[in-house]
Design an enzyme around this catalytic site. Structure first.
Site, PDB file in Angstrom:
ATOM      1  N   GLY A   1       0.015  27.239   1.842  1.00  0.00           N
ATOM      2  CA  GLY A   1      -0.047  28.862   1.855  1.00  0.00           C
ATOM      3  C   GLY A   1       1.322  29.454   1.434  1.00  0.00           C
ATOM      4  CG  LEU A   2       3.944  30.644   3.731  1.00  0.00           C
ATOM      5  CD1 LEU A   2       5.174  29.548   4.225  1.00  0.00           C
ATOM      6  CD2 LEU A   2       3.897  31.798   4.527  1.00  0.00           C
ATOM      7  CB  CYS A   3       1.278  31.024  -2.890  1.00  0.00           C
ATOM      8  SG  CYS A   3      -0.337  30.319  -2.309  1.00  0.00           S
ATOM      9  N   GLY A   4       1.133  34.463  -1.161  1.00  0.00           N
ATOM     10  CA  GLY A   4       0.487  35.770  -1.620  1.00  0.00           C
ATOM     11  C   GLY A   4      -1.018  35.773  -1.472  1.00  0.00           C
TER      12      GLY A   4
END
Length: 286
Positions: free
Chosen positions: A86-89
């Site tokens: 994750g952590l990709c908008g």
């Protein structure tokens, strides 16, 4: 108002988080450049392969491969490429929305839907929908290889050849620029001609030793090349989206630190004023 000590602890915690997001931004930026290089290097082959295979649809061969034959759609298959982390908008969210729209359209037409999932995030999301998952693979890393995709893709091709699915689609994110990535859907099977208006009315390729011997392998390579290109494209999108998301997180952390610093200064000033008032009051009483 919170005490000065509590505010100092919060500021220290946010500063530590900001260091992490800043480091992740720099790592994503470094990986994005390499991912873009691989993406640009693979694009010409994938595009040319799609054009040439599309020409076979308009040819007049003695042998007609099942991948070129249009048939009544009773079941469709979707190869969905997502990220492992994750952590990709909103990168995966936008892809999921596009996938759900396409799935609902075919379900409304009375067709059943089968899935092939590439990426851990897609598996986590679609598992909750209860749709049949024929194949799945994840954790391919930042440099996916064709050999890691062959087994998964072959499951869908076998299902198409056996008549279990009548149309096969590929969904993945397309890299436009660093700030923009768009979810796209492409029909893999049956093959679609891109430049139909530019072709002659009657023509065909010359095959040696023959179309029946060559076309199965060529069409297999075609599908593999499109899926591989989608995987490489998705990695480039992931790194760009993560870099932007982490930069936004770092900037927001900086703003929050400034606000807390202002609150901390006010709290400290209030404490100092209170102490001075007590001293002055005590002196006056004496």
């Amino acid at each position: 108002m919170a005490g000065a000590k509590e505010i100092r602890v919060k500021i220290g915690s946010i500063k530590n988080t900001q260091k992490i997001t800043k480091a992740m931004e720099m790592v994503a930026a470094s990986k994005m450049r390499r991912a873009q290089d691989r993406m640009r290097a693979s694009r010409p082959y994938a595009q040319k392969m799609r054009v040439v295979i599309g020409h076979l649809n308009e040819a007049n061969p003695d042998y007609r491969h099942p991948f070129l034959v249009e048939r009544e759609v009773k079941s469709v298959g979707f190869i969905v490429i997502t990220t492992d982390r994750g952590l990709c908008g909103s990168l995966n969210v936008n892809l999921f929305k596009a996938a759900l729209v396409a799935i609902r359209e075919w379900q409304q037409k009375g067709a059943s839907v089968n899935l092939c999932l590439i990426g851990a995030k897609g598996l986590q999301f679609f598992r909750r929908l209860g749709l049949p998952i024929l194949a799945q693979v994840s954790h391919l890393g930042d440099r996916p290889h064709v050999k890691d995709l062959i087994g998964t893709v072959k499951v869908m091709l076998d299902a198409y050849s056996e008549g279990k699915i009548d149309r096969l689609f590929l969904l993945h994110n397309n890299f436009v620029n660093t700030m923009t990535q768009r979810a796209g859907i492409t029909q893999l099977l049956p093959v679609v001609t891109l430049d139909k208006d530019q072709l002659q009315e009657h023509w065909d390729y010359i095959y040696e030793p023959g179309a029946a011997e060559i076309l199965p392998d060529v069409l297999m390579r075609y599908v593999e090349s499109q899926v591989y290109q989608g995987g490489v494209e998705n990695v480039g999108c992931e790194m760009a989206a993560r870099m932007v998301a982490m930069k936004s997180a770092s900037d927001n952390a900086g703003k929050l630190i400034e606000e807390l610093q202002l609150i901390y200064n006010k709290a400290r000033q209030a404490a100092i004023t209170k102490e001075l008032s007590e001293i002055v009051g005590g002196a006056a009483a004496v």
